[in-house]
Design an enzyme around this catalytic site. Structure first.
Site, PDB file in Angstrom:
ATOM      1  N   GLU A   1       9.046  -6.748  43.126  1.00 43.58           N
ATOM      2  CA  GLU A   1       8.453  -6.995  41.811  1.00 43.58           C
ATOM      3  C   GLU A   1       8.731  -5.789  40.922  1.00 43.58           C
ATOM      4  O   GLU A   1       8.428  -4.659  41.298  1.00 43.58           O
ATOM      5  CB  GLU A   1       6.949  -7.256  41.951  1.00 43.58           C
ATOM      6  CG  GLU A   1       6.176  -7.282  40.650  1.00 43.58           C
ATOM      7  CD  GLU A   1       6.705  -8.252  39.588  1.00 43.58           C
ATOM      8  OE1 GLU A   1       6.980  -9.406  39.913  1.00 43.58           O
ATOM      9  OE2 GLU A   1       6.878  -7.800  38.426  1.00 43.58           O
ATOM     10  N   TYR A  39     -10.467 -24.413  27.141  1.00 44.41           N
ATOM     11  CA  TYR A  39     -11.137 -24.893  28.368  1.00 44.41           C
ATOM     12  C   TYR A  39     -11.866 -23.736  29.055  1.00 44.41           C
ATOM     13  O   TYR A  39     -11.519 -22.568  28.855  1.00 44.41           O
ATOM     14  CB  TYR A  39     -10.139 -25.572  29.309  1.00 44.41           C
ATOM     15  CG  TYR A  39      -8.908 -24.786  29.703  1.00 44.41           C
ATOM     16  CD1 TYR A  39      -8.950 -23.791  30.678  1.00 44.41           C
ATOM     17  CD2 TYR A  39      -7.675 -25.075  29.136  1.00 44.41           C
ATOM     18  CE1 TYR A  39      -7.801 -23.111  31.071  1.00 44.41           C
ATOM     19  CE2 TYR A  39      -6.526 -24.394  29.501  1.00 44.41           C
ATOM     20  CZ  TYR A  39      -6.599 -23.413  30.486  1.00 44.41           C
ATOM     21  OH  TYR A  39      -5.464 -22.746  30.852  1.00 44.41           O
TER      22      TYR A  39
END
Ligand code: FAD
Length: 396
Positions: A36, A219
């Site tokens: 990463e 939401y």
């Protein structure tokens, strides 16, 4: 090469797709190494919607219980006209989806989903994680795939998966189709505390307000303590990359004339992050020898179907299954995986664009959209999503 290197799979990119791939492989007994580029393994952004298909992949990844503890489960998916405030769709997902698709519809903080995957990778004992390690290039040699990092270190493995996202370095060597397509759609994202959300909008629902050349999604997240907001509009403004400061003035300009409940939400936010939304044309050839692509590196899509991460995790489970079925013949497994995934992901890429047009419709197109959505029963709306959510549709 050591015995370990002859079976180890190298994964470029430790986002949701890369970690899911490493975990899926580990669960079949195969070691994996994830590189990463960021200083730590983490997710940026806020909420993510999880279709029932994502929950089927969680079962395969062995993380369903952990995800269930962190996810919110909305009662409904609601679609509103952002000019008139008319409710066009109310789909009671909590009641209908488990029965029809075998799993629920969920909402989760990205960081929580990423943390679950990371922990499961660590617990597997088969995944090695290298943060702050950018993959620079690779070579597919007769003895294995050799990856070179930005610090000029080399790592050898049996195969390489490019799970390095929209701006994939690995893709350049396989597909070679240049830069992603800039859609002209900009997303501003923010998170509100639930007590900051106006009462009429504090619903346990995934709500989308559709307006001319814009839409707003909101939401709840984390046991309804937080609200995730995504405001999207058309703009010629273009900057590469993610997680840039978003200018509120441009946002308010684009949403001029929207219903007071929409403007009431936008006013609550002082600090937005901006994403320039991009995708690519679908391709059928994202594997070459012992190197393949997964997730946004393979089939980046606009977010209108909320499926990019769900598809990346489906890829992961499918890919690990093919590697196991081909008993480690990586080139054959990768071709089989690509074949199994190509049409489903291409359909998602192309349908997401169509949904974008419908979300942002004006004039007669808007009237037609509203008439069409308003005339459908909840069951008909649900069936229109079966190609994404029905487990029978997920290639293994
Ligand atoms: P990424 O998340 O981009 O991860 C790639 C990783 O690779 C990154 O960590 C990056 O740092 C690393 N990397 C890159 N290059 C290198 C290199 N050379 N070496 C090492 N590491 C490298 N999807 C859903 O399923 N549901 C949703 O509700 C949803 N909402 C969305 C809303 C918005 C506004 C947007 C923009 C997207 C949304 N998506 C959603 C899509 C989803 O975010 C992506 O599809 C998903 O994150 C892709 O995961 P990935 O692992 O393939 O790529």
């Amino acid at each position: 090469m050591s015995a370990d290197d002859t079976s180890r799979v190298l994964v470029a990119g430790g986002g949701i797709g890369g970690l899911a791939a490493a975990l899926a492989l580990a669960r079949t007994g195969r070691p994996a190494t994830v590189f990463e580029q960021a200083e730590t393994f983490k997710e940026i952004g806020a909420g993510i919607q999880l279709g029932p298909n994502a929950f089927h992949t969680f079962d395969a990844l062995g993380i369903t219980d952990k995800v269930n503890r962190l996810a919110s489960f909305p009662d409904d998916i609601v679609a509103m006209d952002a000019l008139s405030g008319e409710r066009l769709v109310q789909l009671p997902v909590v009641r209908l989806f488990p029965q029809r698709f075998g799993r629920p519809y969920g909402l989760i903080h990205r960081a929580d989903l990423h943390a679950v995957l990371l922990e499961a990778c660590r617990e597997s004992g088969r995944v090695t994680l290298h943060a702050a390690t950018k993959v620079q290039d690779y070579e597919d040699t007769p003895d294995g795939v050799v990856v070179r990092t930005q610090r000029d270190e080399t790592f050898t493995g049996a195969a390489l998966i490019g799970a390095d996202g929209l701006w994939s370095t690995i893709r350049a060597g396989i597909v070679g189709d240049g830069k992603p397509r800039v859609s002209g759609h900009i997303a501003y994202r923010a998170v509100l505390r639930a007590d900051e959300v106006p009462d009429s909008n504090r619903l346990n629902a995934m709500v989308v307000w559709m307006g001319p050349k814009y839409h707003l999604v909101h939401y709840p997240l984390r046991g309804n303590e937080l609200f995730n907001l995504v405001a999207v509009f058309h703009s010629d403004r273009y900057e590469d990359g993610w997680d840039t400061y978003g200018d509120p003035e441009e946002l308010h300009l684009r949403f001029q004339g929207a219903h007071p409940l929409v403007l009431g939400m936008l006013e609550k936010i002082e600090s937005w992050r901006m994403w320039v939304l991009c995708d690519r044309e679908p391709v059928a050839n994202w594997s070459k020898g012992r190197v393949t692509l997964l997730g946004d590196a393979a089939h980046p899509m606009l977010q209108y179907l909320a499926q990019g991460a769900c598809m990346a995790m489906e890829d992961a489970v499918c890919l690990a299954g093919k590697v196991q079925a081909h008993r480690g013949d990586m080139a054959a497994a990768f071709l089989d995986y690509q074949q199994a995934r190509y049409l489903r992901t291409a359909r998602t890429q192309l349908t997401a664009r169509l949904y974008g047009h419908a979300y942002h419709a004006a004039g007669a197109t808007r009237d037609l959209r509203n008439a069409f959505l308003g005339a459908r029963t909840a069951e008909q709306t649900m069936e229109s999503m079966a190609w994404m959510y029905d487990p029978k549709e997920i290639p293994r």
